[in-house]
Write a protein that holds these residues in place. Structure first.
Motif, mmCIF file in Angstrom:
data_model
loop_
_atom_site.group_PDB
_atom_site.id
_atom_site.type_symbol
_atom_site.label_atom_id
_atom_site.label_comp_id
_atom_site.label_asym_id
_atom_site.label_seq_id
_atom_site.Cartn_x
_atom_site.Cartn_y
_atom_site.Cartn_z
ATOM 1 N N THR A 189 2.477 24.945 13.058
ATOM 2 C CA THR A 189 1.417 25.468 13.921
ATOM 3 C C THR A 189 0.324 26.148 13.114
ATOM 4 N N ASN A 190 0.700 26.791 12.013
ATOM 5 C CA ASN A 190 -0.283 27.433 11.143
ATOM 6 C C ASN A 190 0.037 27.104 9.694
ATOM 7 N N LEU A 191 -0.823 27.530 8.789
ATOM 8 C CA LEU A 191 -0.667 27.157 7.385
ATOM 9 C C LEU A 191 0.592 27.746 6.775
ATOM 10 N N TRP A 192 0.961 28.984 7.167
ATOM 11 C CA TRP A 192 2.183 29.550 6.593
ATOM 12 C C TRP A 192 3.394 28.696 6.933
ATOM 13 N N GLN A 193 3.486 28.269 8.189
ATOM 14 C CA GLN A 193 4.581 27.382 8.564
ATOM 15 C C GLN A 193 4.533 26.087 7.759
ATOM 16 N N THR A 194 3.352 25.533 7.581
ATOM 17 C CA THR A 194 3.218 24.293 6.817
ATOM 18 C C THR A 194 3.748 24.458 5.398
ATOM 19 N N LEU A 195 3.352 25.533 4.744
ATOM 20 C CA LEU A 195 3.809 25.750 3.369
ATOM 21 C C LEU A 195 5.323 25.907 3.321
ATOM 22 N N MET A 196 5.885 26.659 4.254
ATOM 23 C CA MET A 196 7.334 26.871 4.253
ATOM 24 C C MET A 196 8.096 25.590 4.614
ATOM 25 N N LEU A 197 7.545 24.784 5.508
ATOM 26 C CA LEU A 197 8.226 23.557 5.915
ATOM 27 C C LEU A 197 8.287 22.529 4.785
ATOM 28 N N ASN A 198 7.490 22.743 3.740
ATOM 29 C CA ASN A 198 7.485 21.839 2.588
ATOM 30 C C ASN A 198 8.010 22.508 1.313
ATOM 31 N N TYR A 199 8.551 23.705 1.466
ATOM 32 C CA TYR A 199 9.107 24.472 0.354
ATOM 33 C C TYR A 199 10.623 24.255 0.365
ATOM 34 N N VAL A 200 11.104 23.428 -0.533
ATOM 35 C CA VAL A 200 12.485 22.947 -0.516
ATOM 36 C C VAL A 200 13.312 23.676 -1.567
ATOM 37 N N SER A 201 14.385 24.275 -1.130
ATOM 38 C CA SER A 201 15.289 24.946 -2.062
ATOM 39 C C SER A 201 16.190 23.939 -2.761
ATOM 40 N N GLN A 202 16.652 24.311 -3.951
ATOM 41 C CA GLN A 202 17.612 23.466 -4.666
ATOM 42 C C GLN A 202 18.937 23.383 -3.914
ATOM 43 N N ASP A 203 19.113 24.255 -2.938
ATOM 44 C CA ASP A 203 20.307 24.242 -2.105
ATOM 45 C C ASP A 203 20.353 23.023 -1.180
ATOM 46 N N VAL A 204 19.296 22.200 -1.212
ATOM 47 C CA VAL A 204 19.259 20.989 -0.384
ATOM 48 C C VAL A 204 20.296 19.970 -0.828
ATOM 49 N N PHE A 205 20.710 20.028 -2.090
ATOM 50 C CA PHE A 205 21.569 18.982 -2.636
ATOM 51 C C PHE A 205 23.032 19.213 -2.275
ATOM 52 N N GLU A 206 23.704 18.105 -1.988
ATOM 53 C CA GLU A 206 25.143 18.169 -1.784
ATOM 54 C C GLU A 206 25.820 18.432 -3.122
ATOM 55 N N SER A 207 27.068 18.841 -3.067
ATOM 56 C CA SER A 207 27.769 19.242 -4.295
ATOM 57 C C SER A 207 27.798 18.126 -5.326
ATOM 58 N N GLY A 208 27.957 16.895 -4.882
ATOM 59 C CA GLY A 208 27.998 15.783 -5.820
ATOM 60 C C GLY A 208 26.673 15.523 -6.500
ATOM 61 N N GLU A 209 25.562 15.901 -5.837
ATOM 62 C CA GLU A 209 24.229 15.736 -6.421
ATOM 63 C C GLU A 209 23.862 16.914 -7.308
ATOM 64 N N ALA A 210 24.180 18.126 -6.831
ATOM 65 C CA ALA A 210 23.693 19.342 -7.486
ATOM 66 C C ALA A 210 24.112 19.436 -8.946
ATOM 67 N N ALA A 211 25.269 18.920 -9.258
ATOM 68 C CA ALA A 211 25.777 19.031 -10.627
ATOM 69 C C ALA A 211 24.883 18.329 -11.635
ATOM 70 N N SER A 212 24.158 17.314 -11.205
ATOM 71 C CA SER A 212 23.338 16.533 -12.140
ATOM 72 C C SER A 212 21.846 16.853 -12.037
ATOM 73 N N VAL A 213 21.478 17.821 -11.189
ATOM 74 C CA VAL A 213 20.058 18.150 -10.992
ATOM 75 C C VAL A 213 19.746 19.471 -11.685
ATOM 76 N N GLN A 214 18.766 19.451 -12.559
ATOM 77 C CA GLN A 214 18.389 20.644 -13.304
ATOM 78 C C GLN A 214 16.944 21.024 -12.998
ATOM 79 N N TRP A 215 16.765 22.159 -12.305
ATOM 80 C CA TRP A 215 15.424 22.700 -12.065
ATOM 81 C C TRP A 215 15.204 23.996 -12.856
#
Length: 554
Positions: A189-215
């Motif tokens: 609805t507003n820009l703050w929501q837009t920015l947050m809706l596209n701000y992705v945490s590394q917690d998005v990855f499942e356990s099998g993925e997270a082990a191989s992803v380095q941020w």
């Protein structure tokens, strides 16, 4: 602005301070919205990090830009890095390299900075004369970010000190990073929501993925050492290491990727030219765990070329295909839950994160697609994509498999209905002895044009996922009526010769074709396509089986 729809030119700090009152970022062309939004999301990564859990993310989302402590944290971050955001600084000019020059000290005009000036065709633009002589610093800053995101490939100016330069030229290293993507921006609805809706945490990855992803080494470009005219070690990807994920680092790095070395020509107030040289080369193969704002497709061709077992490429947008036609591949029900890879398609991790974290599934959002189609060996921009869907977030995040199948069926059957409309046009053409290709093309254009608004309106009204059968029945009814109107329109334009009809040899069999028969066949086909919902078809099969068992005539 939300209050009155007006446009205002704001600094980055003002934009964050007023983010709750801003509807969206606009720009000199649509691609700027995506490029500038990514810049601001990268600033959130810089301030709040990459490993927020769901509760942390929800707190930021709920606080909003009006929260004093939250805004103070952002302002402190801006103050810390303010010196890297000066467009004309002598040492650290924003998104540029101080002292960049060629052997002959040549520079280019503003047509090299402003992407909507057609290459080699300056007369096909509204910018002429003074419009290409100078621009204000604020506009130059917007174009600077956009060029770093979308610049075409091709030969660049050769920077002194860059060992890759040969004969004073910088030879092609590919398009700028964002140009590889079929970009998606989820707008709130507003820009703050837009920015947050596209701000992705590394917690998005499942356990099998997270082990191989380095941020761990991920940070926006202004937090790194100032760039030089040379490629940056650990970022410039050699050709032989295409697909090596160590060069991606993470989302903030890619959102501010410096695929070009640039320097503006200015008089401290206005910009009159630019120098554009090669920067850090990067190809998108297997970047799916680092670039969250695009969908991905598995590429057997790239697997064979790179001799890798699994290679994913960004799923780019087709300028000729409306966004809603590809919606099923973006739904949460499309996720297989296979962390080891191997799926044919992967939906954007921004949407995966919202399926996991967003506290309000029924909020209205706008799914905004951005993309570029390049031509002539990726050296020019042929077309751009700017398409939107106003939709409830529940559609994109529901885990109800019936809901996902309902959307898939709605799109598939709409395509089938328009194919039936194409066949109607072809049969009318056959009835008068004319070629069928052109009438079919016109019928398809007519069909998709008519369905575009209707399908978007139907999607806009979906705000729940607990009764997909009712939603499906509603769409089937609308689609059937719309197709019948379109079919009547085509049949009504038939010539007297088509009305009389003629005998046509089809696969060795002679059959009479006429406009009336073509319309009858069309209506029968449409009724068959949109006859029943999935449950009704299943009930019909059960009923038929029971009748057979009873010995009745089913």
């Amino acid at each position: 602005m939300l209050s009155d729809g007006s446009h205002r030119e704001l600094s980055i700090i003002e934009t964050f301070e007023q983010a709750g009152d801003i509807r969206s970022i606009d720009g000199d062309m649509p691609l700027q919205r995506f490029a500038l939004s990514r810049l601001l999301v990268a600033m959130l990564y810089g301030r709040f990090g990459h490993d927020l859990d769901v509760d942390d993310w929800k707190s930021l989302y709920d606080y909003g830009a009006g929260n004093p402590s939250l805004m103070q944290a952002i302002l402190e971050y801006c103050d810390e890095w303010r010196y890297r955001f000066d467009l004309f600084d002598d040492r650290y000019p924003f998104y540029q390299v101080a002292g960049l020059h060629t052997a002959k000290h040549e520079t280019s005009g503003l047509e090299r900075l402003i992407l909507d000036v057609p290459s080699g065709e300056p007369f096909f633009t509204t910018r002429m004369g003074d419009g290409l002589q100078s621009i204000r610093a604020a506009e130059a800053a917007r174009w600077l970010v956009t060029v770093q995101a979308y610049d075409a490939s091709g030969i660049k100016s050769g920077a002194v000190g860059d060992p890759r330069v040969k004969g004073g030229k910088g030879y092609p290293i590919g398009v700028a990073w964002t140009g590889h993507l079929g970009g998606y921006l989820v707008e709130g609805t507003n820009l703050w929501q837009t920015l947050m809706l596209n701000y992705v945490s590394q917690d998005v990855f499942e356990s099998g993925e997270a082990a191989s992803v380095q941020w761990d080494d991920d940070k926006p470009v202004w937090e790194r050492e100032p760039l030089t005219q040379q490629a940056t070690k650990g970022f410039d990807q050699p050709v032989e290491r295409t697909g090596d994920t160590s060069f991606f680092h993470g989302p903030a790095t890619l959102m501010t990727w410096q695929g070009r070395r640039m320097l503006l020509v200015h008089d401290d107030e206005t910009v009159t030219g630019v120098l554009v040289c090669n920067g850090d080369r990067l190809k998108p193969q297997n970047a799916q765990h680092h670039e969250p704002m695009t969908a991905w497709r598995r590429s057997p061709t790239q697997e064979k070329a790179l001799k890798r077992p699994v290679v994913y490429m960004p799923r780019k947008h087709d300028p000729s295909r409306a966004l809603w036609r590809g919606l099923p591949l973006l739904l949460a029900t499309h996720d297989s839950g296979n962390p080891t890879g191997g799926d044919d398609f992967i939906r954007p991790y921004s949407l995966k994160w919202l399926s996991k974290a967003c506290p309000e599934r029924s909020i209205p959002v706008r799914l905004h697609a951005f993309g570029v189609e390049y031509g002539n060996n990726d050296a020019v921009i042929d077309a751009t994509v700017d398409d939107t869907l106003d939709i409830s977030l529940v559609v994109l995040t529901t885990d109800n498999p019936q809901m996902g199948q309902m959307i898939q069926d709605a799109v598939d059957k709409t395509d089938q209905g328009i194919r039936a409309l194409r066949n109607l046009a072809a049969n009318i053409a056959l009835s008068e002895g004319k070629p069928t290709e052109a009438p079919q093309q016109r019928a398809a254009e007519l069909g998709y044009s008519a369905f575009d608004g209707a399908f978007r309106q139907w999607l806009r009204g979906i705000d729940h996922d607990d009764n997909p059968e009712t939603l499906s029945r509603d769409w089937y009814s609308q689609a059937r009526q719309l197709l019948q109107r379109l079919g009547s329109h085509l049949a009504g334009q038939a010539s007297p010769k088509a009305i009389v009809g003629r005998d046509v040899n089809v696969n060795g069999t002679t059959q009479h074709y006429s406009a009336a028969l073509a319309e009858i066949w069309f209506r029968s086909r449409v009724n068959g396509i949109f006859n029943q919902t999935a449950t009704e078809r299943a009930n019909h099969r059960d009923s038929a089986n029971q009748s057979d068992n009873d010995g009745t005539n089913a």
